[in-house]
Motif scaffolding. Structure first.
Motif, short mmCIF file in Angstrom:
data_model
loop_
_atom_site.label_atom_id
_atom_site.label_comp_id
_atom_site.label_asym_id
_atom_site.label_seq_id
_atom_site.Cartn_x
_atom_site.Cartn_y
_atom_site.Cartn_z
N TRP A 124 -16.09 -26.88 6.78
CA TRP A 124 -15.19 -27.19 7.89
C TRP A 124 -13.73 -27.07 7.46
O TRP A 124 -12.89 -26.61 8.22
CB TRP A 124 -15.45 -28.58 8.44
CG TRP A 124 -16.71 -28.67 9.25
CD1 TRP A 124 -17.83 -29.38 8.95
CD2 TRP A 124 -16.98 -28.04 10.50
NE1 TRP A 124 -18.79 -29.22 9.93
CE2 TRP A 124 -18.28 -28.40 10.90
CE3 TRP A 124 -16.24 -27.20 11.34
CZ2 TRP A 124 -18.86 -27.96 12.08
CZ3 TRP A 124 -16.81 -26.76 12.51
CH2 TRP A 124 -18.11 -27.14 12.87
N SER A 125 -13.44 -27.50 6.24
CA SER A 125 -12.06 -27.37 5.73
C SER A 125 -11.69 -25.90 5.57
O SER A 125 -10.56 -25.51 5.85
CB SER A 125 -11.92 -28.09 4.39
OG SER A 125 -12.07 -29.47 4.57
N GLU A 126 -12.64 -25.11 5.11
CA GLU A 126 -12.38 -23.67 4.92
C GLU A 126 -12.03 -22.97 6.22
O GLU A 126 -11.21 -22.05 6.22
CB GLU A 126 -13.58 -23.00 4.27
CG GLU A 126 -13.76 -23.36 2.81
CD GLU A 126 -14.93 -22.62 2.19
OE1 GLU A 126 -15.00 -21.38 2.36
OE2 GLU A 126 -15.77 -23.30 1.57
N VAL A 127 -12.63 -23.40 7.32
CA VAL A 127 -12.33 -22.79 8.62
C VAL A 127 -11.26 -23.59 9.37
O VAL A 127 -10.98 -23.32 10.54
CB VAL A 127 -13.59 -22.61 9.52
CG1 VAL A 127 -14.57 -21.64 8.90
CG2 VAL A 127 -14.23 -23.94 9.86
N ARG A 128 -10.69 -24.54 8.69
CA ARG A 128 -9.66 -25.41 9.28
C ARG A 128 -10.15 -26.08 10.56
O ARG A 128 -9.39 -26.23 11.52
CB ARG A 128 -8.37 -24.65 9.50
CG ARG A 128 -7.73 -24.19 8.21
CD ARG A 128 -6.39 -23.54 8.47
NE ARG A 128 -5.80 -23.17 7.20
CZ ARG A 128 -5.68 -21.92 6.77
NH1 ARG A 128 -6.08 -20.91 7.53
NH2 ARG A 128 -5.12 -21.67 5.61
#
Length: 158
Positions: A124-128
């Motif tokens: 989720w962090s990687e896709v913001r």
């Protein structure tokens, strides 16, 4: 992306083999099972699932209900028809930006949990926390694979 498509193909083959073994799959074809596997996870048919999960769907096109669960309907979420308005709301309020058919939702952690996913997953962090802008990315594909592992009742049996 390939993992999600392969998972649906595997499900279709298992369904076909089980039906044939039980003796009630005489007229059943793999194509029928592929369509059913796609419908079970929120797509209208196999080609729709293959296109969306393969990362080749057109921006603004029908993304199916893959990122929605029946129990999410009781949660308060922000819905948008315009992607730019949805992105602005996502930026202002945080949460997660998800596609739903030809619309967009900004949702909170509880919605993600109802999908059978962990809102703290590093993907989720990687896709913001934005599955619209980062559609087709490696992290997006990872989240798709996790979504397919969610319990069947989180899909609603379309």
């Amino acid at each position: 992306m390939v993992r999600a498509i392969e998972e649906l193909k595997t499900r279709a083959r298992l369904q076909l083999n089980a039906a044939r073994k039980a003796g009630n799959g005489v007229d059943l074809r793999l194509r029928d099972c592929l369509h059913q596997a796609a419908r079970n996870v929120g797509f209208t048919h196999w080609d729709h699932a293959r296109q969306v999960l393969g990362g080749t769907a057109m921006p603004g096109g029908d993304m199916g209900s893959f990122w929605h669960a029946p129990r999410c309907s009781v949660l308060i979420n922000q819905w948008y028809a315009d992607v730019n308005v949805a992105r602005e709301a996502h930026t202002l309020t945080g949460g997660f930006l998800l596609p739903y058919r030809r619309q967009y939702m900004v949702v909170q952690d509880e919605f993600i949990r109802e999908l059978g996913l962990d809102p703290a997953d590093p993907a989720w962090s990687e896709v913001r926390r934005d599955l619209v802008t980062h559609y087709g990315s490696t992290a997006w594909a990872t989240l798709c694979a996790h979504r397919l592992k969610a319990p069947a009742e989180t899909f609603g049996g379309w």
